[in-house]
Design a protein around this motif. Structure first.
Motif, PDB file in Angstrom:
ATOM      1  N   LEU A  71     -16.548  29.942  29.171  1.00 48.43           N
ATOM      2  CA  LEU A  71     -15.814  29.738  28.112  1.00 48.43           C
ATOM      3  C   LEU A  71     -14.089  29.730  28.456  1.00 48.43           C
ATOM      4  N   PRO A  72     -13.320  28.981  28.033  1.00 52.18           N
ATOM      5  CA  PRO A  72     -11.729  29.250  28.205  1.00 52.18           C
ATOM      6  C   PRO A  72     -11.190  29.937  27.202  1.00 52.18           C
ATOM      7  N   LEU A  73     -11.486  31.005  26.853  1.00 57.91           N
ATOM      8  CA  LEU A  73     -11.012  31.872  25.862  1.00 57.91           C
ATOM      9  C   LEU A  73      -9.871  32.526  25.912  1.00 57.91           C
ATOM     10  N   SER A  74      -8.722  32.290  25.093  1.00 63.48           N
ATOM     11  CA  SER A  74      -7.461  32.790  25.236  1.00 63.48           C
ATOM     12  C   SER A  74      -7.275  34.298  24.794  1.00 63.48           C
ATOM     13  N   ASP A  75      -8.168  34.819  23.768  1.00 63.71           N
ATOM     14  CA  ASP A  75      -8.214  36.162  23.261  1.00 63.71           C
ATOM     15  C   ASP A  75      -9.466  36.322  23.158  1.00 63.71           C
ATOM     16  N   HIS A  76      -9.902  37.382  24.178  1.00 68.97           N
ATOM     17  CA  HIS A  76     -11.192  37.756  24.098  1.00 68.97           C
ATOM     18  C   HIS A  76     -11.708  38.570  22.703  1.00 68.97           C
ATOM     19  N   ARG A  77     -10.843  39.471  22.370  1.00 68.22           N
ATOM     20  CA  ARG A  77     -10.933  40.349  21.238  1.00 68.22           C
ATOM     21  C   ARG A  77     -11.173  39.375  19.887  1.00 68.22           C
ATOM     22  N   ARG A  78     -10.413  38.578  19.715  1.00 68.35           N
ATOM     23  CA  ARG A  78     -10.525  37.475  18.532  1.00 68.35           C
ATOM     24  C   ARG A  78     -11.871  36.812  18.619  1.00 68.35           C
ATOM     25  N   ALA A  79     -12.280  36.475  19.744  1.00 63.86           N
ATOM     26  CA  ALA A  79     -13.455  35.645  20.005  1.00 63.86           C
ATOM     27  C   ALA A  79     -14.715  36.312  19.623  1.00 63.86           C
ATOM     28  N   LEU A  80     -14.924  37.560  20.432  1.00 57.26           N
ATOM     29  CA  LEU A  80     -15.980  38.502  20.080  1.00 57.26           C
ATOM     30  C   LEU A  80     -15.990  38.659  18.847  1.00 57.26           C
ATOM     31  N   TYR A  81     -14.892  39.243  18.115  1.00 59.58           N
ATOM     32  CA  TYR A  81     -15.072  39.797  16.585  1.00 59.58           C
ATOM     33  C   TYR A  81     -15.257  38.489  15.802  1.00 59.58           C
ATOM     34  N   SER A  82     -14.921  37.425  15.938  1.00 58.60           N
ATOM     35  CA  SER A  82     -15.230  36.306  15.155  1.00 58.60           C
ATOM     36  C   SER A  82     -16.624  35.860  15.112  1.00 58.60           C
ATOM     37  N   TYR A  83     -17.022  35.731  16.484  1.00 61.27           N
ATOM     38  CA  TYR A  83     -18.834  35.446  16.629  1.00 61.27           C
ATOM     39  C   TYR A  83     -19.432  36.670  15.990  1.00 61.27           C
ATOM     40  N   ALA A  84     -19.146  37.885  16.303  1.00 60.94           N
ATOM     41  CA  ALA A  84     -20.094  39.037  15.729  1.00 60.94           C
ATOM     42  C   ALA A  84     -20.066  39.014  14.099  1.00 60.94           C
ATOM     43  N   THR A  85     -18.986  38.746  13.683  1.00 63.14           N
ATOM     44  CA  THR A  85     -18.734  38.500  12.126  1.00 63.14           C
ATOM     45  C   THR A  85     -19.750  37.687  11.489  1.00 63.14           C
ATOM     46  N   MET A  86     -19.490  36.179  12.154  1.00 65.67           N
ATOM     47  CA  MET A  86     -20.253  35.084  11.549  1.00 65.67           C
ATOM     48  C   MET A  86     -21.637  35.352  12.110  1.00 65.67           C
TER      49      MET A  86
END
Length: 240
Positions: free
Chosen positions: A181-196
Motif C-alpha cells: 500500500l502507498p501509505l504516507s504515514d505508517h503510524r497514522r495508518a496502523l493506529y487507525s486500523y487497530a482502533t477500528m
C-alpha cells in the motif's frame, strides 16, 4: 474520524489497511464472478461461484479518460435515484467540513489525485477509499462502464462483514499492507486500523512504539524518526 484529517492523504492513510482487509474478504467470498447493476430499478448482483444480490448499494461516482476527471454521483446530471447517490452527498458534506476540495467539488481532475497517475481505475480507487472511512461502509466494487470509464460503488451484504480478527491473518495483513500500500504515514495508518478493528492500540510515551492486540494476540510495532515502520513483532497462539 479517528484524528481530524488535514488532507486527503490523511484520510487515505486512515482507510488503507481496513479497506484492504475488506477487499481480500470480498474476493474470498465471491471467487470467480460476474456482476450486473441496474441503476434505474436498483439492483446489484454477483453471479458465478456464488450468487449474491446486495441488500443495499451506493453509487459513488465515475472516472473517465475523455475529460480526465472523476465526477461524484451527487453531481451527475443523469438523474440517478436519490437513494443511490445519498452516500456520495455525505462525502461531499464531510469534504466541506474538513476543507478537502477533492471530496466536495463536483468534478476532480484525475491528475490532481494522489497515487492516481492519470489512470481512471486508480482515480476511482483513491476516492472510493476516502468514501469508505468517511461513511463507515467498507466494501467496494469498481467496474468498467465502457470507453475506459470506471464506475465505483459501495456495496452491502451480510456475507461481506469481516469475521473477528485472528492473530495469523492480522499479522499477514499488516505485512502485506506495508509491502503493497502507498501509505504516507505508517503510524497514522496502523493506529487507525487497530482502533477500528478493536485491537486496542496504545503508543508509548515517545510515540515510537505501538502496542496492539486482543484475544490472546499481541503485537508491537516500532517506528523510526520519519514515522515509518522499523519492525513488527507479534505473538500468535498455536492454531491462530
Amino acid at each position: 474520524m479517528l484524528n481530524t484529517p488535514q488532507s486527503l492523504t490523511d484520510i487515505l492513510d486512515d482507510a488503507a489497511i481496513l479497506s484492504l482487509e475488506h477487499q481480500i474478504h470480498l474476493s474470498e467470498v465471491l471467487g470467480e464472478h460476474d456482476w450486473r447493476v441496474d441503476l434505474q430499478n436498483p439492483v446489484f448482483e454477483f453471479t458465478g461461484e456464488r450468487t449474491l444480490t446486495c441488500e443495499r448499494f451506493h453509487l459513488l461516482g465515475s472516472a473517465a479518460p475523455g475529460p480526465g476527471s472523476w465526477m461524484w454521483a451527487w453531481a451527475n446530471p443523469s438523474g440517478f435515484p436519490a437513494e443511490l447517490t445519498a452516500l456520495s452527498a455525505k462525502v461531499r458534506d464531510l469534504g466541506h467540513q474538513y476543507g478537502i476540495a477533492e471530496l466536495s467539488s463536483p468534478e476532480v481532475p484525475i491528475d490532481a489525485l494522489p497515487h492516481a497517475s492519470g489512470d481512471p481505475v486508480m482515480a476511482a480507487a483513491v476516492l472510493t477509499e476516502a468514501a469508505k472511512v468517511l461513511t463507515g461502509t467498507w466494501t467496494s466494487y469498481t467496474g468498467e462502464a465502457g470507453g475506459g470509464t470506471r464506475v465505483a460503488f459501495l456495496i452491502e451484504h451480510p456475507a461481506f462483514l469481516l469475521p473477528p480478527p485472528s492473530p495469523a491473518r492480522t499479522m499477514r495483513l499488516l505485512q502485506q499492507s506495508l509491502a503493497e500500500l502507498p501509505l504516507s504515514d505508517h503510524r497514522r495508518a496502523l493506529y487507525s486500523y487497530a482502533t477500528m478493528r478493536g485491537l486496542n492500540p496504545v503508543f508509548d510515551a515517545r510515540g515510537r512504539r505501538l502496542t496492539l492486540g486482543a484475544q490472546g494476540f499481541g503485537a508491537t510495532v516500532d517506528f523510526d524518526d520519519l514515522h515509518r515502520v522499523a519492525s513488527i513483532n507479534g505473538t500468535v497462539p498455536a492454531g491462530g
